[in-house]
Design an enzyme around this catalytic site. Structure first.
Site, PDB file in Angstrom:
ATOM      1  N   SER A 240     -55.923  29.996  33.453  1.00  0.00           N
ATOM      2  CA  SER A 240     -55.255  31.234  33.057  1.00  0.00           C
ATOM      3  C   SER A 240     -56.119  32.050  32.102  1.00  0.00           C
ATOM      4  O   SER A 240     -57.228  32.439  32.467  1.00  0.00           O
ATOM      5  CB  SER A 240     -53.891  30.898  32.461  1.00  0.00           C
ATOM      6  OG  SER A 240     -53.076  32.032  32.363  1.00  0.00           O
ATOM      7  N   ASP A 465     -49.083  33.266  42.653  1.00  0.00           N
ATOM      8  CA  ASP A 465     -49.137  32.955  41.222  1.00  0.00           C
ATOM      9  C   ASP A 465     -48.447  34.086  40.470  1.00  0.00           C
ATOM     10  O   ASP A 465     -48.850  35.245  40.577  1.00  0.00           O
ATOM     11  CB  ASP A 465     -50.594  32.833  40.784  1.00  0.00           C
ATOM     12  CG  ASP A 465     -50.755  32.327  39.362  1.00  0.00           C
ATOM     13  OD1 ASP A 465     -49.958  32.720  38.490  1.00  0.00           O
ATOM     14  OD2 ASP A 465     -51.689  31.550  39.125  1.00  0.00           O
ATOM     15  N   HIS A 493     -48.215  28.799  39.036  1.00  0.00           N
ATOM     16  CA  HIS A 493     -49.379  29.215  38.253  1.00  0.00           C
ATOM     17  C   HIS A 493     -50.454  28.144  38.285  1.00  0.00           C
ATOM     18  O   HIS A 493     -50.191  26.991  37.934  1.00  0.00           O
ATOM     19  CB  HIS A 493     -48.926  29.478  36.820  1.00  0.00           C
ATOM     20  CG  HIS A 493     -49.979  30.090  35.953  1.00  0.00           C
ATOM     21  ND1 HIS A 493     -50.883  31.019  36.403  1.00  0.00           N
ATOM     22  CD2 HIS A 493     -50.261  29.898  34.639  1.00  0.00           C
ATOM     23  CE1 HIS A 493     -51.677  31.381  35.410  1.00  0.00           C
ATOM     24  NE2 HIS A 493     -51.319  30.712  34.330  1.00  0.00           N
TER      25      HIS A 493
END
Length: 523
Positions: A240, A465, A493
């Site tokens: 991320s 996502d 995610h």
């Protein structure tokens, strides 16, 4: 990963990035990988050197004035089964002889024939990386745990690394519980006053530190850590926001890039407005995927169609905004908590049953599960916040990109946000106010990221996502000159350690054998 209310959404790559879910640890991937050619790009030869010993003499060029930092030795000490220590770095890299700060480290030593040390970042910005090392067997498959020390660090300003501070726990409770979509004058006034109080508290409690927790400075810290760990080229796994950090490192130190995997990638060139619109659309896609699954399974408790189910949730949130739901704790479920309680399970398909539970319970007039999920989202345990991630994310994001709008301007953006996300659009529009009153300004120059000269970098995107939409991974792979794109068709995610053997095998082969996946490989 944008600003205050909306910024909280992306921080929890920490929760989902490698299979850590609420009360659930996912099955990891295949651990039958064999060691391969150690001479491939970015690799280090297999070493019997114990973790934490002095680095070899040749770990690359040292920036002028930083010799003492690059040459330091970490005094590793046992912390459970792992090793913990601290790294000293300058507060301001432009003044290396000035004030210094300490970066908290934790290392899970390799369990087998060691290749080297892999530095990891779980996301945020603001999530403590030491937690990844502490829970390494949940984040990574045995194939990687056997060959690499897993080295987590709390980025400057977060966790135990000179954390920024802005508000008390009770003030943070009120902040999170507040309406993320104020729709009358009183609510707008409360929203703005809370925002102003937050930044005033940051300035008072954090001082000069608040101007020195940018992603560029964290990347500089990572290069000091690389040298101290004795790695000529840095092996790195970022999730991320950790992909932005990794891309920033690749731009600043391309010659020092080793085997890099950037999972749940963001578009580093995307301005705040476009990034917020992208994320709003991503969460709308994730919510609809959850509802489609409920409807397709038959007898969905929310409605017979996706649209009916969306209306049920909208009506529920309107009721909670009007009258918070009671819980068995000494707090009610307020509208802000309800919002985060719904958002959290969207990060992972494995957590959809928890969302079922929370929504069913709320429809019956109780808010316990959604409040629990909201608290888990914000690292709130036992009546207090166990880290400063909800504060750090705003400070870091606003240093990296201080663009914002005033509260009076927000309605001008409703149409485009509601087009991107009919359900969450206005919440994300209000997120644009996040940096409006920040007192901090970075001292680092703006950079354009292409990572020219770096060894191959593996960028991973997941098609549905919610937090880092797939299109952003495509964009990052296009911008980094040495990148290859690896795609997972799925929900949730990030991609690694989510039960997709194709993804896991590709990652393991790359880190262990140096085999770079084919660009455009789909899993």
């Amino acid at each position: 990963m944008k600003k205050w209310i909306v910024a909280i959404i992306v921080i929890w790559a920490l929760v989902i990035a490698a299979g850590v879910t609420v009360g659930v640890v996912l099955v990891t991937g295949d651990d039958d990988e064999d060691a391969g050619d150690e001479s491939s790009p970015g690799s280090e030869s297999t070493s019997e050197t114990a973790p934490g010993t002095s680095p070899p003499a040749d770990t690359g060029a040292v920036p002028p004035g930083l010799e003492s930092f690059y040459g330091q030795e970490v005094a590793w000490e046992a912390c459970g089964a792992n090793q913990c220590g601290t790294l000293e770095v300058p507060l301001d890299y432009a003044e290396p002889d000035g004030e210094s700060i300490e970066i908290a480290l934790e290392m899970a030593p390799a369990t087998g024939e060691r290749i080297g040390s892999m530095v990891v970042n779980p996301g945020g910005p603001g999530a403590p990386g030491t937690d990844v090392a502490a829970q390494a067997d949940a984040y990574f498959a045995p194939a990687l745990l056997e060959r690499y020390d897993i080295v987590g660090f709390d980025p400057r300003g977060t966790g135990d690394s000179s954390p920024v501070d802005c508000v008390t726990d009770s003030e943070l409770d009120a902040y999170v519980a507040g309406d993320p979509d104020p729709d009358n004058r009183r609510e707008v006034r409360d929203f703005v006053e809370t925002q102003e109080s937050f930044w005033a508290g940051c300035e008072e409690k954090s001082g000069d530190l608040g101007s020195h927790v940018s992603t560029i400075e964290v990347a500089r810290d990572m290069d000091v850590l690389r040298a101290v760990l004795g790695e000529e080229k840095l092996p790195y796994f970022g999730f991320s926001y950790g992909t932005r950090l990794g891309a920033t490192y690749a731009e600043l130190f391309p010659d020092n890039v080793g085997r890099f995997v950037l999972d749940g990638a963001v578009d580093p060139s995307l301005p705040t407005l476009e990034g917020s619109l992208s994320q709003a659309e991503g969460f709308e896609t994730a919510l609809r995927a959850y509802l489609e699954n409920c409807v397709d399974d038959g007898d969905c408790f929310l409605g017979d169609t996706v649209d009916e189910s969306l209306q049920t949730i909208d009506d529920l949130l309107a009721e909670i905004e009007s009258e918070p739901l009671p819980t068995d704790e000494d707090r009610d479920l307020a509208i802000g908590n309800a919002f985060y309680g719904i958002v959290l399970p969207l990060y992972s398909e494995t957590n959809w049953p928890l969302l079922d539970q929370g929504l069913q319970e709320a429809l019956d007039g109780k808010g316990d599960t959604l409040l629990f999920l909201s608290d888990f989202y914000g690292s709130r345990e036992g009546g207090e916040y166990v880290d400063n991630s909800l504060e750090a994310i705003s400070v870091i994001n606003c240093l990296d990109d201080p663009w914002s709008i005033s509260a009076e301007e927000v309605p001008d953006y409703y149409d485009e946000f509601e087009e991107a996300s009919p359900t969450f659009g206005r919440v994300f529009a209000w997120g644009l106010v996040g940096c409006h009153d920040t007192p901090f300004e970075t001292t680092e120059p703006e950079i354009e990221i292409d990572g020219s000269g770096a060894d191959p970098i593996v960028v991973i995107g997941t098609t549905r996502d919610p937090a880092t939409p797939y299109e952003e991974a495509v964009a990052m792979a296009e911008q980094l000159e040495s990148a290859v794109l690896l795609s997972r068709d799925g929900d949730g995610h990030t991609a690694y350690n989510k039960g997709n053997a194709c993804i896991d095998d590709a990652v393991h082969s790359y880190f262990i054998d140096g085999t770079v996946p084919a660009d455009g490989k789909e899993c």
